[in-house]
Design a protein around this motif. Sequence first.
Motif, PDB file in Angstrom:
ATOM      1  N   ALA A 113      17.581  33.250  28.132  1.00 20.35           N
ATOM      2  CA  ALA A 113      16.580  33.825  29.031  1.00 20.35           C
ATOM      3  C   ALA A 113      15.870  35.016  28.389  1.00 20.35           C
ATOM      4  O   ALA A 113      14.705  35.283  28.653  1.00 20.35           O
ATOM      5  N   LYS A 114      16.605  35.733  27.536  1.00 22.67           N
ATOM      6  CA  LYS A 114      16.051  36.905  26.879  1.00 22.67           C
ATOM      7  C   LYS A 114      15.994  36.660  25.376  1.00 22.67           C
ATOM      8  O   LYS A 114      16.993  36.313  24.761  1.00 22.67           O
ATOM      9  N   SER A 115      14.836  36.867  24.798  1.00 25.25           N
ATOM     10  CA  SER A 115      14.698  36.684  23.352  1.00 25.25           C
ATOM     11  C   SER A 115      15.521  37.738  22.619  1.00 25.25           C
ATOM     12  O   SER A 115      15.510  38.918  22.995  1.00 25.25           O
ATOM     13  N   PRO A 116      16.252  37.342  21.563  1.00 24.50           N
ATOM     14  CA  PRO A 116      17.075  38.320  20.846  1.00 24.50           C
ATOM     15  C   PRO A 116      16.270  39.321  20.031  1.00 24.50           C
ATOM     16  O   PRO A 116      16.791  40.341  19.596  1.00 24.50           O
ATOM     17  N   GLY A 117      15.003  39.049  19.820  1.00 19.90           N
ATOM     18  CA  GLY A 117      14.181  39.985  19.052  1.00 19.90           C
ATOM     19  C   GLY A 117      14.204  39.681  17.562  1.00 19.90           C
ATOM     20  O   GLY A 117      14.963  38.841  17.077  1.00 19.90           O
ATOM     21  N   LYS A 118      13.369  40.403  16.832  1.00 19.30           N
ATOM     22  CA  LYS A 118      13.252  40.149  15.395  1.00 19.30           C
ATOM     23  C   LYS A 118      14.499  40.579  14.620  1.00 19.30           C
ATOM     24  O   LYS A 118      14.869  39.972  13.621  1.00 19.30           O
ATOM     25  N   LYS A 119      15.134  41.652  15.073  1.00 17.85           N
ATOM     26  CA  LYS A 119      16.356  42.129  14.415  1.00 17.85           C
ATOM     27  C   LYS A 119      17.523  41.892  15.365  1.00 17.85           C
ATOM     28  O   LYS A 119      17.564  42.451  16.467  1.00 17.85           O
ATOM     29  N   HIS A 120      18.462  41.055  14.945  1.00 21.89           N
ATOM     30  CA  HIS A 120      19.572  40.741  15.832  1.00 21.89           C
ATOM     31  C   HIS A 120      20.756  40.186  15.041  1.00 21.89           C
ATOM     32  O   HIS A 120      20.638  39.870  13.853  1.00 21.89           O
TER      33      HIS A 120
END
Length: 583
Positions: free
Chosen positions: A317-324
Amino acid sequence: MRLLFGKICFVGLLFVVLSCKGTNKSIETIVPDSNKIDSVLLDSAVHVLIESLPDSAGIDIRLLKKQHETVPYRVLWVNARSGIAKTDTLLRSFSNAQSHGLSPEIFSTDTLALLKEMLRNSELSYSEIAQFEVNATLSFLKYCRAMQFGIVEPDVVFPGNYIPRKSADSLFVAACFLNARSNLSAFLKSVQPVDSNYLALQQTRSLYLQYQDSLIDSIPLLPDKKTVKLHTHDSIIPLVIRRLLITGELTRETAGDINRTLFDEKLLKALDKFRYKTGLYLDKEIGNNTIRALNMSFADYVNRIDVNLERLRWKPAKSPGKKHIRVNVADMTLRAFRNDTLALKMNVVVGKAPLNKTPLLQSSIYEIVLNPTWTVPNSIVVKEISVLQARDTSYIRRHKMRVYYKGVEQNPDTIKWNRISKKYQPYVIVQDSGSINSLGRLKFNFGNRFSVYLHDTNARSAFNRHNRALSHGCVRVSKPYELAFFCLPEFDMKDKKRVEQREILEDKIRYSTGLNVKTKSGKKALEDSVVMKTDKIHMYPLVPVIIEYYTCFLNEKNEVMFRDDIYGMDKAVLVHLRKQDVN
């Protein structure tokens, strides 16, 4: 034919038999020609049917009824202008569902095809056409939903999955209807996943389907504790060679004499390719673990791929983002990404089944604790510490642990440890920080309901093991300092001041945990009496972390890997994938 139609049952839909009472009787009239359909009568029959459907009959029915309440349903699949041509496009997509690891019958393919022919032969009434229309729509919604979000509900199939995921909503359903009217073929293609991982698994699936036709004898297991050593002879060698020829680790050119019994360097090289792909330990012998993996049927490999294709359709549901950070529990590895590029990879130790499985979740690291103490979980006190202390009265002191009762430290020698049980355990045991601490020197905290975290460890030999499912649920990391430095805020390398601040922060982590400073900036700060010791590093911004479970995946070298189903989660997903009544 009427009797046959009356017996047909659609997946996920409780048939509603439309009575003539209270409705226009003409909806029971047989349609003489599918190209001369009275759209008003058909719309009327469809609306009555939709409003009569029970919400409890399935997800797609609920989605359809909600959409119908907002925008009254208009016939999609049967009309006077195009007849039933769109249904052919729909059925072609359904028939290709197998390439996605899904049975076409989940979408009522055969039943819809039969009714389409009955309609073409003018054997249906308006009420029966309405049932065909509505079921075609439900199958269409189910297909689009399956491609975009998966068809299995992970949190329903098995507990322990706490990664919130996207699901079909009213906007998605509205888009389905809009595109079904204007550009059906392109839309059905667009809802299919296209990322490289998914496409690679599909391609591998196609290969393993071909391998299923290969005839090969099962390789006999060896007696207990026996292995076949390199440069020795054994009767299983020809069978191993034939198995590796099928999947291409050996070729006819490199295989040599396929009837030989010698385990030579050529075979070792090919065997190591297979073991690397399946996550087995690489050594210079053949044991039963290798034989079992070689004996695994190609149908089972296809099933494993199908399960992981479904997992790839589950969207967080939530994108982990570019840094994860991503931890694959089944692979027992951690990978850290920066701008979709792999920045760090390491072996990890995960929870041991069946009682201490690492939970699957999504969260964010908010702090790194340096030199953590360890408050021993109550279950470990009961099952392990109390038993070990009862056997060896020096155990607690040797492991730098302290015992507290209502906040007051106790002498462990005065406690009757053999009386400790699940019902009676009033003590709190805390292990001092330091090199002997079970959490090591670094602990990575992130919010979750299970009190699990990533951490260093004082038992580093476990990282070299093939089976690293050994912990009580937390994830032990083999490169804690590299992970800590990855978590620190990003900065512009051209900004000299920021570079110095970053170097000092890295050296604070080293210095606070007993290591020497490394950078010029850190050494200068130490000389200038800057306070270098700290007990916590707060993350800003937070660093997303996902703990997930993939037993088949594309690695950073674009190779498809297979891993053991250590938690038995594949089986649970597969059962639901193969059901014909998945909603």
